[in-house]
Write an enzyme that holds these catalytic residues in place. Structure first.
Site, PDB file in Angstrom:
ATOM      1  N   ARG A 121      -8.211 -16.494  12.590  1.00 52.96           N
ATOM      2  CA  ARG A 121      -8.130 -17.195  11.303  1.00 52.96           C
ATOM      3  C   ARG A 121      -9.321 -16.934  10.391  1.00 52.96           C
ATOM      4  NH1 ARG A 121      -6.306 -20.793  14.947  1.00 52.96           N
ATOM      5  NH2 ARG A 121      -4.037 -20.995  14.971  1.00 52.96           N
ATOM      6  N   LYS A 143      -9.558  -9.644  -2.804  1.00 50.36           N
ATOM      7  CA  LYS A 143      -8.146  -9.407  -2.448  1.00 50.36           C
ATOM      8  C   LYS A 143      -8.073  -8.412  -1.301  1.00 50.36           C
ATOM      9  CE  LYS A 143      -5.747  -9.862  -6.866  1.00 50.36           C
ATOM     10  NZ  LYS A 143      -4.793  -9.116  -7.702  1.00 50.36           N
ATOM     11  N   GLU A 185     -10.559   3.373 -13.731  1.00 49.44           N
ATOM     12  CA  GLU A 185     -10.809   1.925 -13.624  1.00 49.44           C
ATOM     13  C   GLU A 185     -12.129   1.553 -14.323  1.00 49.44           C
ATOM     14  OE1 GLU A 185      -8.402   0.099 -12.548  1.00 49.44           O
ATOM     15  OE2 GLU A 185      -7.295   1.301 -11.075  1.00 49.44           O
ATOM     16  N   LYS A 223     -15.967  -6.557 -13.609  1.00 50.02           N
ATOM     17  CA  LYS A 223     -14.946  -7.112 -12.706  1.00 50.02           C
ATOM     18  C   LYS A 223     -15.422  -8.451 -12.132  1.00 50.02           C
ATOM     19  CE  LYS A 223     -11.552  -6.669  -9.215  1.00 50.02           C
ATOM     20  NZ  LYS A 223     -10.742  -5.925  -8.275  1.00 50.02           N
ATOM     21  N   GLU A 233      -6.229 -15.394 -10.343  1.00 50.59           N
ATOM     22  CA  GLU A 233      -5.318 -14.682 -11.232  1.00 50.59           C
ATOM     23  C   GLU A 233      -4.390 -15.559 -12.062  1.00 50.59           C
ATOM     24  OE1 GLU A 233      -3.155 -10.466 -11.174  1.00 50.59           O
ATOM     25  OE2 GLU A 233      -3.856 -11.330  -9.299  1.00 50.59           O
ATOM     26  N   ARG A 237      -8.094 -12.990 -15.193  1.00 53.17           N
ATOM     27  CA  ARG A 237      -8.005 -11.873 -14.252  1.00 53.17           C
ATOM     28  C   ARG A 237      -6.913 -10.876 -14.639  1.00 53.17           C
ATOM     29  NH1 ARG A 237      -9.396 -12.190  -7.865  1.00 53.17           N
ATOM     30  NH2 ARG A 237      -9.105 -10.009  -7.437  1.00 53.17           N
ATOM     31  N   ASN A 241      -5.476  -5.834 -15.569  1.00 48.84           N
ATOM     32  CA  ASN A 241      -4.205  -5.124 -15.483  1.00 48.84           C
ATOM     33  C   ASN A 241      -3.959  -4.216 -16.698  1.00 48.84           C
ATOM     34  OD1 ASN A 241      -2.166  -4.921 -13.599  1.00 48.84           O
ATOM     35  ND2 ASN A 241      -0.757  -6.164 -14.806  1.00 48.84           N
ATOM     36  N   HIS A 244      -1.918  -1.033 -16.591  1.00 52.35           N
ATOM     37  CA  HIS A 244      -1.260  -1.004 -15.288  1.00 52.35           C
ATOM     38  C   HIS A 244       0.238  -1.259 -15.325  1.00 52.35           C
ATOM     39  CE1 HIS A 244      -5.269  -0.690 -13.697  1.00 52.35           C
ATOM     40  NE2 HIS A 244      -4.855  -0.756 -12.443  1.00 52.35           N
ATOM     41  N   HIS A 248       1.794   1.569 -13.469  1.00 51.62           N
ATOM     42  CA  HIS A 248       2.529   1.384 -12.209  1.00 51.62           C
ATOM     43  C   HIS A 248       3.928   1.963 -12.299  1.00 51.62           C
ATOM     44  CE1 HIS A 248      -0.091  -2.177 -10.674  1.00 51.62           C
ATOM     45  NE2 HIS A 248      -0.416  -1.055 -10.069  1.00 51.62           N
ATOM     46  N   HIS A 260      -2.849   7.013  -8.955  1.00 55.70           N
ATOM     47  CA  HIS A 260      -3.005   5.722  -9.620  1.00 55.70           C
ATOM     48  C   HIS A 260      -3.891   5.840 -10.865  1.00 55.70           C
ATOM     49  CE1 HIS A 260      -3.202   1.401 -10.037  1.00 55.70           C
ATOM     50  NE2 HIS A 260      -4.523   1.482 -10.099  1.00 55.70           N
TER      51      HIS A 260
HETATM   52  P1  NAD Z   1      -8.428   5.714  -0.270  1.00 61.39           P
HETATM   53  O1  NAD Z   1      -9.076   4.688   0.533  1.00 61.39           O
HETATM   54  O2  NAD Z   1      -7.200   6.346   0.290  1.00 61.39           O
HETATM   55  O3  NAD Z   1      -9.487   6.852  -0.600  1.00 61.39           O
HETATM   56  C1  NAD Z   1      -9.094   7.988  -1.339  1.00 61.39           C
HETATM   57  C2  NAD Z   1      -9.394   9.267  -0.551  1.00 61.39           C
HETATM   58  O4  NAD Z   1     -10.786   9.527  -0.583  1.00 61.39           O
HETATM   59  C3  NAD Z   1      -9.021   9.187   0.932  1.00 61.39           C
HETATM   60  O5  NAD Z   1      -8.523  10.433   1.337  1.00 61.39           O
HETATM   61  C4  NAD Z   1     -10.359   8.919   1.616  1.00 61.39           C
HETATM   62  O6  NAD Z   1     -10.382   9.379   2.927  1.00 61.39           O
HETATM   63  C5  NAD Z   1     -11.284   9.701   0.742  1.00 61.39           C
HETATM   64  N1  NAD Z   1     -12.672   9.246   0.702  1.00 61.39           N
HETATM   65  C6  NAD Z   1     -13.133   7.998   0.442  1.00 61.39           C
HETATM   66  N2  NAD Z   1     -14.458   8.000   0.352  1.00 61.39           N
HETATM   67  C7  NAD Z   1     -14.867   9.279   0.558  1.00 61.39           C
HETATM   68  C8  NAD Z   1     -16.141   9.920   0.557  1.00 61.39           C
HETATM   69  N3  NAD Z   1     -17.270   9.263   0.273  1.00 61.39           N
HETATM   70  N4  NAD Z   1     -16.183  11.249   0.822  1.00 61.39           N
HETATM   71  C9  NAD Z   1     -15.021  11.943   1.053  1.00 61.39           C
HETATM   72  N5  NAD Z   1     -13.813  11.404   1.030  1.00 61.39           N
HETATM   73  C10 NAD Z   1     -13.731  10.082   0.791  1.00 61.39           C
HETATM   74  O7  NAD Z   1      -8.025   5.198  -1.716  1.00 61.39           O
HETATM   75  P2  NAD Z   1      -8.898   4.581  -2.916  1.00 61.39           P
HETATM   76  O8  NAD Z   1      -8.532   5.379  -4.118  1.00 61.39           O
HETATM   77  O9  NAD Z   1     -10.309   4.422  -2.553  1.00 61.39           O
HETATM   78  O10 NAD Z   1      -8.274   3.119  -3.033  1.00 61.39           O
HETATM   79  C11 NAD Z   1      -6.899   2.930  -3.283  1.00 61.39           C
HETATM   80  C12 NAD Z   1      -6.429   1.683  -2.585  1.00 61.39           C
HETATM   81  O11 NAD Z   1      -7.166   0.566  -3.092  1.00 61.39           O
HETATM   82  C13 NAD Z   1      -4.967   1.372  -2.789  1.00 61.39           C
HETATM   83  O12 NAD Z   1      -4.379   1.047  -1.550  1.00 61.39           O
HETATM   84  C14 NAD Z   1      -4.968   0.158  -3.701  1.00 61.39           C
HETATM   85  O13 NAD Z   1      -3.865  -0.681  -3.499  1.00 61.39           O
HETATM   86  C15 NAD Z   1      -6.257  -0.506  -3.317  1.00 61.39           C
HETATM   87  N6  NAD Z   1      -6.816  -1.388  -4.352  1.00 61.39           N
HETATM   88  C16 NAD Z   1      -7.157  -2.655  -4.007  1.00 61.39           C
HETATM   89  C17 NAD Z   1      -7.712  -3.505  -4.945  1.00 61.39           C
HETATM   90  C18 NAD Z   1      -8.136  -4.879  -4.539  1.00 61.39           C
HETATM   91  O14 NAD Z   1      -8.497  -5.693  -5.403  1.00 61.39           O
HETATM   92  N7  NAD Z   1      -8.148  -5.199  -3.261  1.00 61.39           N
HETATM   93  C19 NAD Z   1      -7.925  -3.075  -6.256  1.00 61.39           C
HETATM   94  C20 NAD Z   1      -7.578  -1.771  -6.585  1.00 61.39           C
HETATM   95  C21 NAD Z   1      -7.019  -0.929  -5.625  1.00 61.39           C
HETATM   96 ZN    ZN Z   2      -5.839   0.018 -10.751  1.00 63.82          ZN
END
Ligand code: NAD
Ligand code: ZN
Length: 355
Positions: A121, A143, A185, A223, A233, A237, A241, A244, A248, A260
């Site tokens: 938990r 999140k 972003e 942010k 949200e 917040r 978006n 987006h 999206h 994205h």
């Molecule tokens: P990701 O984690 O898949 O990373 C992108 C790529 O970069 C991957 O192949 C990863 O292995 C590589 N990578 C990361 N750091 C690296 C480094 N330093 N050197 C070499 N390679 C590296 O994706 P992302 O773009 O980081 O994040 C996208 C995800 O984030 C989505 O799932 C999205 O839904 C989520 N997200 C969440 C929130 C939130 O508020 N929680 C907000 C925006 C996006």
């Molecule tokens: Zn985004």
């Protein structure tokens, strides 16, 4: 080195700067004084680059370190991976006072955070974001979650980290396309809240090693402020978006071949162009955004007629009943929410693909 303090329901610090990964152990110790074990969660790209350094740092701070490494990519962000993670947590005997550390991009952070929110938990969680998107966006705001076949991020929890360490040196190994994707972003953040930052981004290479800490810190600060005003949200917040709703839809329409960041870049231009034509945004705003997007290798629009992809906007989580909260800009730095009936989105955006 910038340290930003968030006043979330559980406050935490976000430290930003070069070389932070090797300080992960000692800095985590300050927020997790009683822990004896840490599970380091990372993906198959990031673990070979940085996991040893981070594991050594935790060991030096007195933790027993184990690792959970999953195949890199969004396809891994699912319940079956979390189930495997729970098995690891059980096998390694992590208790309520122990720690999960997420070393990687947004996929790693979302999934490790969700595991931390639900294991016993809720146990302590530290974010070690290594992608630009994770440093400026996903690691801030609390999140966490996973995808299910019915849609992305449909299962999740609010679970703020105890600490976030954004090591800007780690961005050096990011593939250039992933780095520029994260810039979408950053530019979005400037658009909705900070005209001075928007100009700053246009006047220099924000991604050069010497400018990265300031770029990340200013984007995180936006942010952080938006999220603090509205952790769950309801209103403010929603500004995050911006770009987006159409982004999206474009992303889904391309069956996720369009990344994205590129989709959001196009979405910001399309919605701003449409709003300019309706007198809802100061004329010339879309051109200013387009200039910045091109500077960072991002698309400045999309030529697909919106009628072809708008059906994908209907499932958008940001929708309340039959009303969509479209985010528009009065001008650069001043985002606002403009509610419109879902039915009028096609008319609103009809010619936005035409320059
Ligand atoms: P990701 O984690 O898949 O990373 C992108 C790529 O970069 C991957 O192949 C990863 O292995 C590589 N990578 C990361 N750091 C690296 C480094 N330093 N050197 C070499 N390679 C590296 O994706 P992302 O773009 O980081 O994040 C996208 C995800 O984030 C989505 O799932 C999205 O839904 C989520 N997200 C969440 C929130 C939130 O508020 N929680 C907000 C925006 C996006
Ligand atoms: Zn985004």
């Amino acid at each position: 080195m910038p340290i930003l303090h968030t006043a979330a329901s559980r406050p935490y610090d976000i430290a930003i700067g070069p070389g932070l990964l090797k300080e992960a152990g000692e800095r985590s110790r300050l927020v997790n004084p009683k822990g004896t074990r840490v599970l380091l969660v990372s993906d198959s790209n990031v673990a070979p680059l940085y996991a040893d350094k981070v594991a050594n740092s935790y060991a030096a701070a007195g933790y027993r370190v184990t690792r959970f490494v999953f195949p890199a990519g969004e396809e891994s962000k699912r319940l079956s991976t979390v189930a495997a993670l729970y098995e690891r947590l059980a096998a390694d005997g992590l208790t309520r006072s122990d720690l999960i550390a997420a070393l990687g991009g947004g996929v790693t952070g979302d999934m490790a955070g969700f595991a931390a929110a639900t294991w016993l938990r809720g146990i302590d969680f530290v974010g070690l974001p290594t992608s630009l998107l994770a440093q400026v966006d996903s690691s801030v705001g609390g999140k966490t979650g996973v995808d299910i076949p019915e849609g992305k991020n449909l299962v999740g929890a609010f679970w703020p980290p105890r600490l976030v360490l954004a090591d800007t040196e780690a961005l050096s190994t990011l593939p250039p396309a992933v780095l520029s994707d994260g810039m979408a972003e950053v530019i979005k953040a400037a658009c909705i809240k900070d005209a001075a930052f928007f100009s700053w981004l246009g006047e220099r290479d924000a991604l050069s090693p010497e400018n990265r800490p300031e770029t990340v810190a200013r984007a995180v600060d936006i942010k952080r402020r938006v999220v603090e005003a509205d952790e769950r949200e309801a209103g403010e917040r929603r500004l995050l978006n911006f770009g987006h709703t159409l982004g999206h839809a474009l992303e889904a329409h391309s069956q996720f071949r369009l990344s994205h960041g590129r989709a959001v870049a196009a979405g910001m231009i399309l919605v701003t162009r449409a709003a300019e034509r309706k007198g809802l945004t100061v004329p010339g705003t879309a051109d200013k955004i387009a200039f910045l997007l091109r500077r960072y290798g991002l698309p400045d629009g999309d030529e697909t007629p919106p009628a072809q992809y708008l059906s994908h906007a209907a499932l958008d989580k940001k929708r309340t009943g039959d009303t969509l909260s479209l985010v528009l800009l009065h001008t650069i730095g001043e985002g606002y929410v403009h509610p419109i009936p879902v039915d009028s989105l096609p008319a609103f955006t009809a010619d936005s693909h035409v320059k």
